[in-house]
Design an enzyme around this catalytic site. Structure first.
Site, PDB file in Angstrom:
ATOM      1  N   GLY A 160       1.143  -9.175   5.840  1.00 44.91           N
ATOM      2  CA  GLY A 160      -0.194  -9.568   5.411  1.00 44.91           C
ATOM      3  C   GLY A 160      -0.440  -9.138   3.976  1.00 44.91           C
ATOM      4  N   CYS A 161      -1.504  -9.660   3.400  1.00 45.26           N
ATOM      5  CA  CYS A 161      -1.784  -9.380   1.989  1.00 45.26           C
ATOM      6  C   CYS A 161      -2.208  -7.921   1.790  1.00 45.26           C
ATOM      7  CB  CYS A 161      -2.834 -10.348   1.456  1.00 45.26           C
ATOM      8  SG  CYS A 161      -4.262 -10.581   2.534  1.00 45.26           S
ATOM      9  N   TYR A 162      -3.181  -7.448   2.586  1.00 45.16           N
ATOM     10  CA  TYR A 162      -3.570  -6.035   2.450  1.00 45.16           C
ATOM     11  C   TYR A 162      -2.360  -5.126   2.690  1.00 45.16           C
ATOM     12  CZ  TYR A 162      -8.632  -7.218   2.538  1.00 45.16           C
ATOM     13  OH  TYR A 162      -9.885  -7.695   2.260  1.00 45.16           O
TER      14      TYR A 162
END
Lengths: 316, 316, 316, 316
Positions: B119-121
């Site tokens: 995921g991005c985070y």
């Protein structure tokens, strides 16, 4: 910003390499400290022009304010003096310069030594209008243009009027009657028409960084239809990589060309019979500046015109 | 948006070609009518998954909502069920999947058949924290993360909360305690620590399209200094193309990585003795999604890891 | 911008009338030519301070940069010198000045002759933290604050860093460790605690004009719960018109207070046991500057505190 | 959004009080949970229309989509059917309705029982053009209008096209030829001209929440100058509180009227002899919707027209 954009575009160009970068106030600094988004690039430090070594240089991109380098777009020296407020200092080069509207003047550019890269508004306006005027499909009187530009067009100078707080969430017109791109557009349209064309031109500054939309309200020549305009633009730009006529009633959006060298355009019927509305969009820093400049240098160097320019738009 | 971003990135990839594109509601449409910024690309029409011909396909990018495809990031099936609200339907694939945090798990990815793209985070958080935790330079308790994301992270679904009018010119926190990226981050940090790590995680949605900034407030291990953190990150990422530790006190800006696969980071002293502040930025759609996916596929296919990914950030 | 905001707020104030307006560079101009959004107001022309006639003036709002007028927020003259870089030139006034955090120091303000209006960050931070510290509900160590400000906080000075093109669509931290609001916050929290408090403070500049969000990560005192924090803030601000504790798990949004004098806040559980997350939002130009100033002047003049301040937020 | 804006404006109105609020999907909810920026207001809960008690109601603002309530702006029932796609269901009320362009039809509105509040585009266009047409200062042919609107004009419906990610940092035209405000404008201009007027109208959606700019390109009647247009508008709107002709060559900015009931306008020379450019700006939610509605209700109730409407613009 146009200088930084040249660097971005050349980062992946297989044939061009940056050997000298000049600066005025920032001479001595690293380019990455001026433009931190390019710190990953291996670039020469910025030097003052007087200290630059041009011995190993094959081509130069000048991204300086007019007056610092001369502007070579206007063929008429007197017109230059009138619009730029001082006499042109290199009139002999002025005569030699070729106007770099690639898709219109490709052959001249290929053989040029000095190319005057078109302004952003003039690019977005002339790409649709020049072929229509040449084909005598639209009238020369009452060409009305309402254009909208992103704020990068104003450069990186620290002006109160261009602060985030003054620009965000708003629109305003500026330079009505007096914008310096007017004589450049009129010169191009007049040449296409073989007679003097005077335009109505209202530029607007809107709260976006990149992007330009020109909306052109025109009267068609007697008997001409919107479909005729469409077909003529279609055949004119059929094989072009960077100029695209949209299908059907699709409306060009500035956000669909941002970051790329594309010009998207389309033609629409007006409610007033005999009139048409033409809309074109470009990224003012790419097709309207640095991208077209690279495209022209490719041509001048005998390389494929699209080399290093196949960036797709960054959406969203 | 991650699907469109894959298409943008592959447009200039010298080795990958798109042969099948699937869609649900939009099956039967041309991709360019769904994403007009990519009309210039020569792409297959969208087909329903059931009608797709996979016979000529070497690799698949799945950009579907979790639940449609399964998410393979969490190793613990029970944790998946808890956070995603339903049992995992392919537990045997789950076991096989390699977590695709490229710079951390490069060798595993190279030999993987199935990669779960981070995921991005989690990407923006683990890239700085995993090496620091492995080297025991920071304490495991009280890792506090305040993260800010652009709106593309929420996808293209038509929700009132994501309208321009609801988002522009503002910031708000969301999903405090309950964001689905939490177990993914904790899994990665716990593995690095070889003991269970619980984080404080507050994501914020801000009025930008792309970009992500994670600010991590950490306590250093006894005797460790900010300079130690800096040096360790420096040596960890020295040869990396896409992860850059900034010089001196330069602050990472989201806008300096937008459109690119870079992660910029830096470490700062805190006013409170013994603490440090780490800031990392990425483009959530590139290094936080599609760019890292292409990077991983390059590895899996034995190609240079940066192939097709050398886009410079689009600034301004 | 704080000066213009005072004018906006006073436009509908039933008791205050503007009789003198001073300026430096713009002395001699009409206010409406400097701020065209206020051309409809009947205002005196801008005069240089030396030419101002103060004979008919009952109260003065000083909206000048520190150094031009002195800043009276810091009680400790030495601390002023350290953070502002020069000795305070009116130390006797400094001693007289009352700190204008209205809801906390209302009685002192009512009797003051000189009020030092709090900074925007300090307002958004102290409103929730001062009562919690006074009640000994949170620990004094490890108060970590991640704050986000709109760009108006930087004023109207023409700086490259604050151009639209440099700010739009992005976020970055700035002034880590060194922001001038730090000693002001620490002074307020230390007084509440009756012992020295040192905070971790990371301000961020985000792409919005107005608005401020402060996120405070705190450790609760032993045995204290998030519900205790909530209840204490609820009872503290129950009767207040401008400070609102949101219900349930509602998250404060900056856009829900823009244009108004409100502070919205709420308290959230953290994943890490014993910790809490507090979020407050204000309009930095109103409750964080000009609105609180008018609120204070109302008090000083014996008028209802909310007079002329009942503007509802401008959403969207 | 127009409903919420009515609530915002009435919050400080000395004579109007909200006693009933109806809703469809959100019946039963508190208004503050639908619009959290108004949680501080003491308002009745939302009820379904069928459950509303109108016994204590003196006036009703209808902010429903056309078709739900009828739209009463078009006098010609057939034209309504053509543009709205269904027969008008209250033709007898249609006949009674007065068109609420306050500054133009003040006396009729004062005596009306039912006022059809003008659309946002029609307000911004008719305020400058109706007096010029009545005075026969401009030609009726070739009135070309390029208008730009903020996104609140599209309402709060959850549409993909209006997501932040689809709108931010861009501009596009829409509804060329077919926008529903066209017949409304043509009706007003035709009445002023006492003959059928057909306009060219191109609306654009730009990345701002509130604000509207209409740029009108007109041909002047023989012998008429730009100064004549200016003087006529000046004398027409001299005593008006909410319509302001700017001085000299000052250009109206949308951001200078946001949040207020003002319309700013000005007239400019065109490069093409005999032509003029007129620019007007309003806040589409205030003068273009809810503000003008309150202004009209003030008139109908015999109150001062500006009561509760003296909000100054929120800039920046």
């Amino acid at each position: 910003y146009t200088g930084a954009e040249i660097v971005r575009l050349l980062a992946n160009h297989p044939q061009f390499r940056i050997t000298v970068m000049t600066a005025d106030r920032k001479a001595g600094e690293q380019f990455g400290s001026v433009f931190p988004h390019l710190i990953t690039q291996d670039l020469p430090n910025l030097v003052a022009i007087k200290d630059a070594d041009f011995s190993d240089v094959d081509a130069v991109f000048c991204c300086l304010p007019h007056g610092t380098t001369q502007d070579f777009r206007l063929r008429n020296i007197n017109e230059y003096a009138e619009w730029y407020g001082h006499a042109h200092r290199a009139p002999e080069l002025q005569e030699e310069a070729v106007y770099g509207l690639t898709e219109v003047l490709r052959d001249e550019i290929r053989n040029a030594r000095l190319v005057a890269n078109p302004g952003c508004y003039p690019t977005s306006i002339q790409l649709p209008l020049v072929p229509l005027i040449k084909a005598k499909l639209i009238k020369l009187s009452n060409i009305i243009i309402d254009a909208k530009s992103g704020v990068t067009g104003a450069g990186r100078g620290a002006k109160e009027a261009n602060l985030y707080t003054e620009i965000a969430e708003g629109i305003h017109a500026y330079g009505i009657k007096g914008h310096r791109h007017v004589p450049e557009v009129e010169q191009g349209l007049s040449e296409a028409a073989e007679s003097k064309v005077t335009i109505s031109f209202t530029p607007n500054l809107i709260c976006m960084k990149r992007g330009m939309q020109s909306t052109m309200f025109v009267e068609m020549a007697p008997g001409v239809t919107v479909s005729d305009l469409y077909q003529h633009l279609k055949s004119t730009y059929e094989g072009e990589e960077f100029v695209k006529l949209l299908n059907g009633s699709n409306v060009p959006h500035t956000r669909h060309v941002v970051g790329s060298n594309y010009c998207f355009m389309n033609v629409f019927e007006d409610r007033i019979p005999g009139r048409a509305i033409i809309i074109s969009v470009i990224d003012n820093l790419v097709k309207g500046a640095s991208g077209q400049a690279v495209q022209n240098l490719n041509l001048m160097m005998g390389l494929p015109e699209n080399m290093g320019l196949q960036y797709q738009p960054l959406f969203p």
